[in-house]
Motif scaffolding. Structure first.
Motif, PDB file in Angstrom:
ATOM      1  N   TYR A 490      19.175  11.211  41.116  1.00  0.00           N
ATOM      2  CA  TYR A 490      18.154  12.211  40.836  1.00  0.00           C
ATOM      3  C   TYR A 490      18.906  13.785  40.553  1.00  0.00           C
ATOM      4  O   TYR A 490      18.841  14.406  39.612  1.00  0.00           O
ATOM      5  CB  TYR A 490      17.315  12.564  41.740  1.00  0.00           C
ATOM      6  N   GLY A 491      20.032  14.092  41.582  1.00  0.00           N
ATOM      7  CA  GLY A 491      20.765  15.234  41.352  1.00  0.00           C
ATOM      8  C   GLY A 491      21.311  15.459  39.973  1.00  0.00           C
ATOM      9  O   GLY A 491      21.413  16.502  39.446  1.00  0.00           O
ATOM     10  N   TRP A 492      22.376  14.475  39.780  1.00  0.00           N
ATOM     11  CA  TRP A 492      22.904  14.814  38.408  1.00  0.00           C
ATOM     12  C   TRP A 492      21.965  14.680  37.168  1.00  0.00           C
ATOM     13  O   TRP A 492      22.081  15.222  36.176  1.00  0.00           O
ATOM     14  CB  TRP A 492      24.118  13.944  38.120  1.00  0.00           C
ATOM     15  N   ALA A 493      20.918  13.891  37.202  1.00  0.00           N
ATOM     16  CA  ALA A 493      20.001  13.894  35.999  1.00  0.00           C
ATOM     17  C   ALA A 493      19.298  15.177  35.968  1.00  0.00           C
ATOM     18  O   ALA A 493      19.299  15.761  34.786  1.00  0.00           O
ATOM     19  CB  ALA A 493      19.066  12.820  36.380  1.00  0.00           C
ATOM     20  N   PHE A 494      18.849  15.742  36.872  1.00  0.00           N
ATOM     21  CA  PHE A 494      18.256  17.065  36.859  1.00  0.00           C
ATOM     22  C   PHE A 494      19.269  18.197  36.457  1.00  0.00           C
ATOM     23  O   PHE A 494      18.829  19.182  35.765  1.00  0.00           O
ATOM     24  CB  PHE A 494      17.551  17.412  38.107  1.00  0.00           C
ATOM     25  N   THR A 495      20.599  17.956  36.939  1.00  0.00           N
ATOM     26  CA  THR A 495      21.561  19.039  36.470  1.00  0.00           C
ATOM     27  C   THR A 495      21.857  18.734  35.129  1.00  0.00           C
ATOM     28  O   THR A 495      21.989  20.229  34.410  1.00  0.00           O
ATOM     29  CB  THR A 495      22.835  18.673  37.266  1.00  0.00           C
ATOM     30  N   ILE A 496      21.786  17.787  34.527  1.00  0.00           N
ATOM     31  CA  ILE A 496      21.847  17.548  32.918  1.00  0.00           C
ATOM     32  C   ILE A 496      20.910  18.368  32.159  1.00  0.00           C
ATOM     33  O   ILE A 496      21.137  19.168  31.402  1.00  0.00           O
ATOM     34  CB  ILE A 496      22.087  16.081  32.685  1.00  0.00           C
ATOM     35  N   PHE A 497      19.541  17.869  32.534  1.00  0.00           N
ATOM     36  CA  PHE A 497      18.524  18.572  31.903  1.00  0.00           C
ATOM     37  C   PHE A 497      18.387  19.937  32.088  1.00  0.00           C
ATOM     38  O   PHE A 497      17.938  20.853  31.314  1.00  0.00           O
ATOM     39  CB  PHE A 497      17.348  17.759  32.335  1.00  0.00           C
ATOM     40  N   GLY A 498      18.999  20.441  33.187  1.00  0.00           N
ATOM     41  CA  GLY A 498      18.812  22.096  33.338  1.00  0.00           C
ATOM     42  C   GLY A 498      19.858  22.414  32.530  1.00  0.00           C
ATOM     43  O   GLY A 498      19.765  23.759  32.283  1.00  0.00           O
ATOM     44  N   ALA A 499      21.104  22.030  32.564  1.00  0.00           N
ATOM     45  CA  ALA A 499      22.148  22.424  31.776  1.00  0.00           C
ATOM     46  C   ALA A 499      21.792  22.812  30.200  1.00  0.00           C
ATOM     47  O   ALA A 499      22.314  23.523  29.626  1.00  0.00           O
ATOM     48  CB  ALA A 499      23.326  21.635  31.936  1.00  0.00           C
ATOM     49  N   LEU A 500      20.763  21.990  29.687  1.00  0.00           N
ATOM     50  CA  LEU A 500      20.417  22.176  28.303  1.00  0.00           C
ATOM     51  C   LEU A 500      19.975  23.574  28.109  1.00  0.00           C
ATOM     52  O   LEU A 500      20.420  24.041  27.032  1.00  0.00           O
ATOM     53  CB  LEU A 500      19.296  21.374  27.910  1.00  0.00           C
ATOM     54  N   PRO A 501      19.118  24.168  28.596  1.00  0.00           N
ATOM     55  CA  PRO A 501      18.832  25.503  28.102  1.00  0.00           C
ATOM     56  C   PRO A 501      19.729  26.442  28.287  1.00  0.00           C
ATOM     57  O   PRO A 501      19.975  27.505  27.673  1.00  0.00           O
ATOM     58  CB  PRO A 501      17.391  25.908  29.000  1.00  0.00           C
ATOM     59  N   ALA A 502      20.475  26.154  29.226  1.00  0.00           N
ATOM     60  CA  ALA A 502      21.534  27.219  29.678  1.00  0.00           C
ATOM     61  C   ALA A 502      22.699  27.144  28.535  1.00  0.00           C
ATOM     62  O   ALA A 502      23.159  28.164  28.349  1.00  0.00           O
ATOM     63  CB  ALA A 502      22.210  26.963  31.088  1.00  0.00           C
ATOM     64  N   LEU A 503      23.156  25.924  28.240  1.00  0.00           N
ATOM     65  CA  LEU A 503      24.155  25.844  27.066  1.00  0.00           C
ATOM     66  C   LEU A 503      23.478  26.454  25.805  1.00  0.00           C
ATOM     67  O   LEU A 503      24.244  26.882  24.982  1.00  0.00           O
ATOM     68  CB  LEU A 503      24.509  24.336  27.009  1.00  0.00           C
ATOM     69  N   LEU A 504      22.465  26.209  25.529  1.00  0.00           N
ATOM     70  CA  LEU A 504      21.657  26.721  24.261  1.00  0.00           C
ATOM     71  C   LEU A 504      21.016  28.065  24.268  1.00  0.00           C
ATOM     72  O   LEU A 504      20.545  28.626  23.288  1.00  0.00           O
ATOM     73  CB  LEU A 504      20.618  25.723  23.858  1.00  0.00           C
ATOM     74  N   SER A 505      21.324  29.000  25.429  1.00  0.00           N
ATOM     75  CA  SER A 505      20.859  30.224  25.324  1.00  0.00           C
ATOM     76  C   SER A 505      21.443  31.057  24.498  1.00  0.00           C
ATOM     77  O   SER A 505      20.602  31.973  23.904  1.00  0.00           O
ATOM     78  CB  SER A 505      21.134  30.753  26.958  1.00  0.00           C
ATOM     79  N   PRO A 506      22.568  31.019  23.846  1.00  0.00           N
ATOM     80  CA  PRO A 506      23.070  31.877  22.760  1.00  0.00           C
ATOM     81  C   PRO A 506      21.909  31.966  21.432  1.00  0.00           C
ATOM     82  O   PRO A 506      22.148  32.764  20.781  1.00  0.00           O
ATOM     83  CB  PRO A 506      24.368  31.292  22.496  1.00  0.00           C
ATOM     84  N   LEU A 507      21.491  30.757  21.401  1.00  0.00           N
ATOM     85  CA  LEU A 507      20.121  30.777  20.444  1.00  0.00           C
ATOM     86  C   LEU A 507      19.423  31.977  20.442  1.00  0.00           C
ATOM     87  O   LEU A 507      18.855  32.450  19.437  1.00  0.00           O
ATOM     88  CB  LEU A 507      19.421  29.488  20.139  1.00  0.00           C
ATOM     89  N   LEU A 508      18.990  32.385  21.622  1.00  0.00           N
ATOM     90  CA  LEU A 508      17.881  33.554  21.815  1.00  0.00           C
ATOM     91  C   LEU A 508      18.657  34.752  21.401  1.00  0.00           C
ATOM     92  O   LEU A 508      17.996  35.506  20.584  1.00  0.00           O
ATOM     93  CB  LEU A 508      17.886  33.704  23.433  1.00  0.00           C
ATOM     94  N   LEU A 509      20.133  35.050  21.438  1.00  0.00           N
ATOM     95  CA  LEU A 509      20.719  35.973  20.947  1.00  0.00           C
ATOM     96  C   LEU A 509      20.578  36.157  19.512  1.00  0.00           C
ATOM     97  O   LEU A 509      20.530  37.174  18.813  1.00  0.00           O
ATOM     98  CB  LEU A 509      22.110  36.279  21.469  1.00  0.00           C
ATOM     99  N   VAL A 510      20.993  34.909  18.825  1.00  0.00           N
ATOM    100  CA  VAL A 510      20.906  34.834  17.529  1.00  0.00           C
ATOM    101  C   VAL A 510      19.732  35.043  16.743  1.00  0.00           C
ATOM    102  O   VAL A 510      19.533  35.874  15.749  1.00  0.00           O
ATOM    103  CB  VAL A 510      21.309  33.276  17.089  1.00  0.00           C
ATOM    104  N   ILE A 511      18.663  34.422  17.482  1.00  0.00           N
ATOM    105  CA  ILE A 511      17.199  34.816  16.798  1.00  0.00           C
ATOM    106  C   ILE A 511      16.884  36.416  17.107  1.00  0.00           C
ATOM    107  O   ILE A 511      16.332  36.983  16.025  1.00  0.00           O
ATOM    108  CB  ILE A 511      16.155  34.128  17.881  1.00  0.00           C
ATOM    109  N   GLN A 512      17.458  36.803  17.927  1.00  0.00           N
ATOM    110  CA  GLN A 512      16.855  38.202  18.259  1.00  0.00           C
ATOM    111  C   GLN A 512      17.864  39.344  17.043  1.00  0.00           C
ATOM    112  O   GLN A 512      17.265  40.188  16.699  1.00  0.00           O
ATOM    113  CB  GLN A 512      17.314  38.886  19.617  1.00  0.00           C
TER     114      GLN A 512
END
Length: 530
Positions: A490-512
């Motif tokens: 459970y720990g590593w699985a939710f860590t992977i899914f939690g990392a996805l929005p963190a890794l893709l967060s530069p998209l927010l800056l690109v959109i702005q």
């Protein structure tokens, strides 16, 4: 529904109604014409502020909506209830899986196939409802949706064979899946961008109440009245909603009624309007879209738009993290704490409470930040007629509020996985669920508000595109999460899914940064094509 009687609630004065008669075709043709004006374009002068060249309204024009404040709230409340139905139907079914498997004498795997097929249709069908709602109107689309849903539930309650269950679940999804996109479109019809956040939050509150209460209701119905009662309840709910809808909820689609001052076609009027005998107002016309069979291609075109593709990708990732918590909550708490079905249903309540609070609260924050950004750049907000957003930093006004919430949500999601793996006291994951509910639903509701803002001519189609992207990714994620639990815990699985929005967060800056330029380029290209 009556229109406004108070000038402060949106009623037209006599001079204003004469302006509408002359200008309404130009200002409210939101589906048939070209261009990317994000609200009705007002006669204006330009006031330069830096390099933004912001538009200021000076000449009077028709108000954005002639419906009174009370009428708008009533219509949006009905849209929120309609939006509640789709997620409620998905999760109220879960407690019936084992009883259905036993009574129909089939395996759990085959019963789970009815869940998968439901999710697939729930992702695809809204593209057709979106196009129908943006051309024929919200009322015909919602009436068709609930009528199909009603008869599908009656069939599900009466069926006693697996093939019938599988087919009717698909039809049930065809019925209720369009309500969310149509709910967002109703808000876009009635409320200007500067006040849209809090009303979008109300729709999302209805969406989030469904998954919260439905497992509890489904468990009670299944345990005490049998699984058919789940479908009878859904059928009764459809009837209870349809009666006031047909009686007094008017058409709001701006391609059909403009700002509400133009009567819809006779077949699209409420019983109240028919009895009252509403007449066509002289001099008020609108070029309505031609009725045609709904075309999902329009949804796909939106998905592959440059700016929209980035927004949809990030919104879908946020939804994925939200849905894997909801989808795995039951099995995780049964395995970890040995809870019964009813106890598991009660464990959804903290999660749902967080979702509802965040949806409404984030809406008010959105409106506050819109006003803050407008003041900062010298943009004059016109709450009565709506803003011309072509030169307004809309992406910045919407997305600035998301980043800190996502940071908190990602950290909480990772902690949630490790707490479950450690089998900590049940109070700990329940508190973390509440925090996750505060973070993720509010965040992707912000993204959906931006999507509606960017497509005022086809808000239902745009919302359907968002629904398609996130539901397909959510279905893939929920199918993948259980094997991942078995493989890495459970720990590593939710860590992977939690990392996805963190890794893709530069998209927010690109959109702005790039979004305003992309909007102007699209607007220029459409003007050249006229």
């Amino acid at each position: 529904m009556s229109h406004a009687t108070n000038p402060h609630d949106g009623e037209m004065t006599e001079p204003e109604s004469s302006v509408i008669a002359a200008d309404v075709e130009q200002q409210v043709q939101v589906a048939g014409g070209k261009g990317i004006a994000l609200e009705p374009i007002q006669p204006s002068s330009s006031a330069t502020n830096g390099d933004l060249n912001l538009t200021r309204t000076e000449t009077p024009g028709p108000e954005y909506s002639v419906f009174s404040r009370g009428s708008r709230r009533w219509i949006i409340f009905m849209a929120a209830v309609a939006s509640f139905v789709s997620p409620m139907t998905a999760t109220i079914y879960y407690p019936a899986l084992v009883p259905l498997s036993r009574d129909l004498n089939v395996s759990i795997s085959l019963i789970n196939l009815t869940v998968t097929s439901y999710m697939i249709f729930q992702a695809i069908i809204p593209s057709m409802y979106g196009d129908l709602g943006d051309t024929a109107g919200r009322r015909p689309a919602l009436f068709l949706s609930f009528t199909i849903y009603l008869f599908a539930n009656i069939g599900l309650a009466l069926q006693r064979s697996y093939p019938a269950l599988l087919v009717l679940r698909m039809i049930q999804a065809c019925g209720n899946s369009g309500t969310i996109a149509l709910g967002f479109a109703v808000v876009a019809d009635l409320v200007t961008s500067s006040e849209r956040g809090k009303y979008m939050g109300i729709i999302y509150c209805g969406i989030n109440v469904g998954p919260t209460l439905a497992p509890v209701l489904g468990g009670i119905f299944s345990a005490y009245l049998g699984w058919p009662s789940i479908f009878w309840f859904s059928a009764i709910l459809a009837v209870v909603w349809l009666i006031p809808f047909l009686l007094v909820v008017p058409e709001t689609c701006r391609a059909v009624v403009g700002n509400g001052s133009i009567p819809p076609q006779r077949w699209n009027r409420t019983l109240f309007e028919i009895i009252k005998g509403r007449k066509e107002a002289p001099g008020q016309t609108i070029e309505r879209p031609k009725l045609r069979f709904p075309n999902p291609i329009y949804t796909l075109k939106i998905i592959f738009n440059k700016e929209m593709s980035l927004i949809l990708l990030y919104s879908s990732i946020l939804y994925l993290d939200f849905v894997i918590v909801a989808a795995t909550l039951g099995t995780l708490f049964q395995k970890t704490y040995g809870f019964s079905d009813l106890e598991v249903g009660l464990c959804y309540l903290p999660y749902g409470a967080g979702c509802c609070i965040s949806s409404v609260g984030q809406g008010y924050i959105l409106d506050w930040n819109y006003r803050r950004v407008a003041k900062k750049v010298g943009f004059k907000i016109d709450r009565r007629r709506g803003d011309n957003l072509l030169n307004f930093p809309l992406e910045k006004a919407r997305l600035e509020t998301v980043t800190p919430v996502i940071v908190l949500g990602v950290g909480t999601l990772v902690a949630y996985g490790w707490v479950l793996q450690a089998k900590a006291s049940v109070a700990v994951p329940l508190v973390l669920q509440f925090i996750i509910g505060l973070c993720f639903p509010g965040s992707f509701s912000v993204m959906n508000t931006l999507i509606v803002d960017l497509h005022p001519k086809a808000p239902a189609t745009a919302s359907a595109a968002n629904n398609m992207a996130r539901c397909l990714l959510g279905a893939a994620g929920t199918a993948f999460i259980e094997p991942l639990f078995l493989k890495i815990g459970y720990g590593w699985a939710f860590t992977i899914f939690g990392a996805l929005p963190a890794l893709l967060s530069p998209l927010l800056l690109v959109i702005q940064k790039c979004g305003p330029r992309w909007r102007k380029e699209k607007h220029a290209a459409e003007e050249d094509g006229e």
